[in-house]
Structure formats: C-alpha cells, structure tokens
Design a protein around this motif. Sequence first.
Motif, PDB file in Angstrom:
ATOM      1  N   UNK A 122       1.491  -1.046  -0.394  1.00  0.00           N
ATOM      2  CA  UNK A 122       0.140  -0.086   0.055  1.00  0.00           C
ATOM      3  C   UNK A 122       0.724   1.055   0.126  1.00  0.00           C
ATOM      4  N   UNK A 123       1.206   1.887  -0.997  1.00  0.00           N
ATOM      5  CA  UNK A 123       1.075   3.443  -0.842  1.00  0.00           C
ATOM      6  C   UNK A 123       0.824   4.108   0.296  1.00  0.00           C
ATOM      7  N   UNK A 124       2.102   4.452   0.979  1.00  0.00           N
ATOM      8  CA  UNK A 124       2.433   4.919   2.645  1.00  0.00           C
ATOM      9  C   UNK A 124       2.116   6.934   2.034  1.00  0.00           C
ATOM     10  N   UNK A 125       1.745   7.231   0.872  1.00  0.00           N
ATOM     11  CA  UNK A 125       1.216   8.490   0.652  1.00  0.00           C
ATOM     12  C   UNK A 125       0.037   8.644  -0.062  1.00  0.00           C
ATOM     13  N   UNK A 126      -0.248   7.732  -0.955  1.00  0.00           N
ATOM     14  CA  UNK A 126      -1.612   7.437  -1.648  1.00  0.00           C
ATOM     15  C   UNK A 126      -2.698   6.590  -1.013  1.00  0.00           C
ATOM     16  N   UNK A 127      -2.446   6.178  -0.480  1.00  0.00           N
ATOM     17  CA  UNK A 127      -2.352   4.177   0.227  1.00  0.00           C
ATOM     18  C   UNK A 127      -3.831   3.818  -0.788  1.00  0.00           C
ATOM     19  N   UNK A 128      -3.257   3.974  -1.554  1.00  0.00           N
ATOM     20  CA  UNK A 128      -3.381   3.450  -3.088  1.00  0.00           C
ATOM     21  C   UNK A 128      -2.775   1.840  -3.213  1.00  0.00           C
ATOM     22  N   UNK A 129      -3.726   0.709  -3.518  1.00  0.00           N
ATOM     23  CA  UNK A 129      -2.792  -0.965  -3.839  1.00  0.00           C
ATOM     24  C   UNK A 129      -1.274  -1.095  -4.506  1.00  0.00           C
TER      25      UNK A 129
END
Length: 488
Positions: A122-129
């Motif tokens: 999970x991208x730490x900035x965007x919260x996207x998978x």
Amino acid sequence: MITGDLPGLTYMVRPQITPLHVFKSGGTAIGSRNVAPLARCPSWPSNVTKRLLSDSGHPEGTAQDANASKDPFDDENTKLAYKSALRSGDVVVKTTGKNESAPFWQFGSLYLRENCPCPKCIHPDTKQRIVDTFSLSLRVKPENVQSNGADDVHITWSDGHESTYSWKWLAAHRGNLKPTIKSRDVKPNRLPRPFKAYDPQKSNPYPEVVYEDVMCKDTAVLEWLENIWLWGFCFVKGVPVNPESTKALIERISFVRHTHYGGFWDFTADLTYKDTAYTNEYLGAHTDNTYFTDPARLQLFHLLSHTEGEGGKSLLVDGFAAAKALAKENPGFYNTLSLSRHPWHASGNEDVCIQPSVTAPVLNIHPDTKAVYQVRWNNYDRAPKTKWHTSEQKDWYKAARAYNNQLTKSSNEIWTQLQPGTALIFDNWRMLHGRSEFTGKRRMCGGYVNNDDFISRLRLLKFGRQSVLDNLGNTRGWQQRDNPYSIY
C-alpha cells in the motif's frame, strides 16, 4: 516444523498445511489448524476454548478426557459451520469470547495477502494498492502466524512476504459464513452496449476532429461526440497550447466537473494530490473515479510541455472489447464480474476519504437495456471487500485475473505519445487509460465531464430537442436507432 511460545500454549506449526486455524483470545493468535499442543497450561483464558479442534472434533496430540471431549460450541449448527469453514477457508480465526460478534472468522489467503498494509503493498502517501494482485499466486498460503499480544497478527507467506494485521482490521473484514450470490442470480451474459473497437494491430487512423471546427460548428461537435460514443476515444488536432483554449474546448460539451482534485486541471508530477497520477511512475490501465457513486463519463488530457526527459506514453485499452472477449472465453467469469459488488476509495489526502454510497461490480449492467454499460476497473483504488465468502473470493480472483489477462494483451493496447497541440478525450465508463514511466518535467491540463451532460449534449445534437422530448423515458424502444434512448 516451526515451533514457538505464545501466552497459554506452546505450539508447533506444520508449514504448507491449510487451512490455517488461528485461535484468538483478547488479541492473541495461537497456532494453526495443524497445531500439536505440547503442554496444557492451567492459566488458559476462561473465555477461550480449552483445546484445539481438529476436523474430527477431537483434540490433536492429547488423550481425550471429560473436558477435552466436550465441544467448545454449544450449538450444533455453529459447530457444523465451523467445520465447513475449516474445509473451505484458508484462514480461520476462532473467537469464543462473550463480547465477540461471531464464534469464528474466516479469510481467504489471497484476500489477506493482497490486502497486506505494508509500504510495499500500500503506497504510504496515496493509500492506493501498489502490489500487483494478478502477479500473486492463486495458491499463496500462510506458513507461519505469530502475535505480539493484543494488537496484531503477523503472517509469513509462502512467497516469502511478511504481513501484519490489526485485530480491528481482521474483525471489520471477516468473511461471510455463507455465500451471498445464489444460483438464481446468475443471468445469461449481458454483452456490452453497441460499440466499435479500434484494432491496434492495424494501421488505421485514429478517430479525430479539428479544434477550429469544433469551436465554430455544432456539426463538428456532433462528429466529435459520436466518435467518443462509438469508438470510446477521439483526438482533437490543432489545439492552442495553453490551458484557456483547452478549457474552452471541454466547455463545448459542458461545464468542467469539479472533484477533490479541483475543476480544470493544470498539473505536474508533484504529488500535490496524493494519487499515483501525480507521480512520474508507471500507471497500469484503469478507469478513474471508481470511488465516486457517479464516476465522470469523459476525461480529456492535453500535454502542454515535456522538458528535460522522455517517456510518458499514453495507454488506452477498450474495456468493452476485453469484456466481450472474456464472455466468449469463459461466460462464468463474465457473470462473476457483473454480480460481485466491490468497495472503492480515494484516501490519499488527509482531508479526503471518499467512498461510493453503494458498492459496484466491475461490469455494470444497465437495468433497462440489460447490457453492460459501465466498467469500473482500478486495482489501485479497490478497497478490501467485507461479507465475502471464501469460495466467492476464489471465484472472483480467477475471473478478475482472466479479465486482466485480456486487458494486458499487447494486441489490445493502444499506445500513443501525446504532443502539445493534440488533446485526447475518452469515455471513462469504457476505456481504461494508463501511462508509461517518464523522466523530466511534464505539464498536463484537462478535466472531467459528467455522464448526464455528455449524453444530453449528444442526444440533442443528434436527434433534435423535439424528438428527445417525444421519447422521454422511452426505454421500450432503446434498440431503435431513431430513439434518443439508444444513446446512453
């Protein structure tokens, strides 16, 4: 063999044996289904079963006594459901505390693995998978489970990855004990609405119009919108290289839709908004706005400049054409993607956590025409689904992987290098878009247009106002070409 000590029990875990069976007591994970108790501890918590249950209902590795032979579940139906979960589920968490909402929880291994919350997944900035779900093995399994106490559970997977899940997350995302999709829900294939697919393997010219014509003549606007409706995309040549002219071009259709990204965009890859689109990273084919109840219908991009670098080719993939191919290849997979509804989200910026008011399937069937009219496909923004039986999870992952295989075939990919002066507009309910990685600084502008405004403009230009008024609500004759409702 893997051995370890947790509060209340010394245990041994036999790797690669599934389904995994985790006991929980106030946040303590204890072993697996194939756990052999080496010692029985007198301080075993009173709100947890006092033995490990095998498929036969007997404790493993111990002699039966009065306490051990007594089943931890008072209700026979609960016991049967639990045994069924052990057979069908990959991970079973047993909860016998008085405050628990269910006697046990079950999860699919692939479901847990793809929803690992670590920064690699999970991208730490965007919260996207960012983990590629479709590169994970369908047979991924947990090899070991540990708990640090009341906070979380740590799983080591068969692919070597390690994941940590909080008990709160597990409680919120536990699967259903029974499937939710019934056999009566399965319908004959509802193929996509009428369309034409551009063949990237042929050297045919792209659908295109000229900026000056569109700005001056409604007949050119009609040609433009019909190209978008029929082919899914269209280029506009001769656009003045500035944001003002690009915005005026969009407004020949309708006003620019405002979202949490603002209205008309003029941006670079600076992560102003916490979304992968605002980076220079590779972007796989996806549709936008899956997290909105009403995703934008049209999306326009105009590259204003690209300096001191290279790359950044634009990708288009026809979601309808891929769906039609999937229906021919495997009708069952096609049905699964139209029946299984999923949550989506946009949660990158601190002041934003957007989710649609209803969950939605990948292939959305129109209630009047009974045809697929909308594709939602964005693995970056797909949220963890709850109330999902493990058998349904496995069916969906297989179907989604088959659809992804269609979408990623090189023969289905349209790659173009955008240039200043040429705008690209496409149907976001049908066409997936992406981008190759790039270096340097790119300045891009564009915007969204709502579905209703696009359809209104196209119907009025094509059929005339009186015909549209005469056919208000005429869903009966939607297949007739002279019916404005044939455009939707």
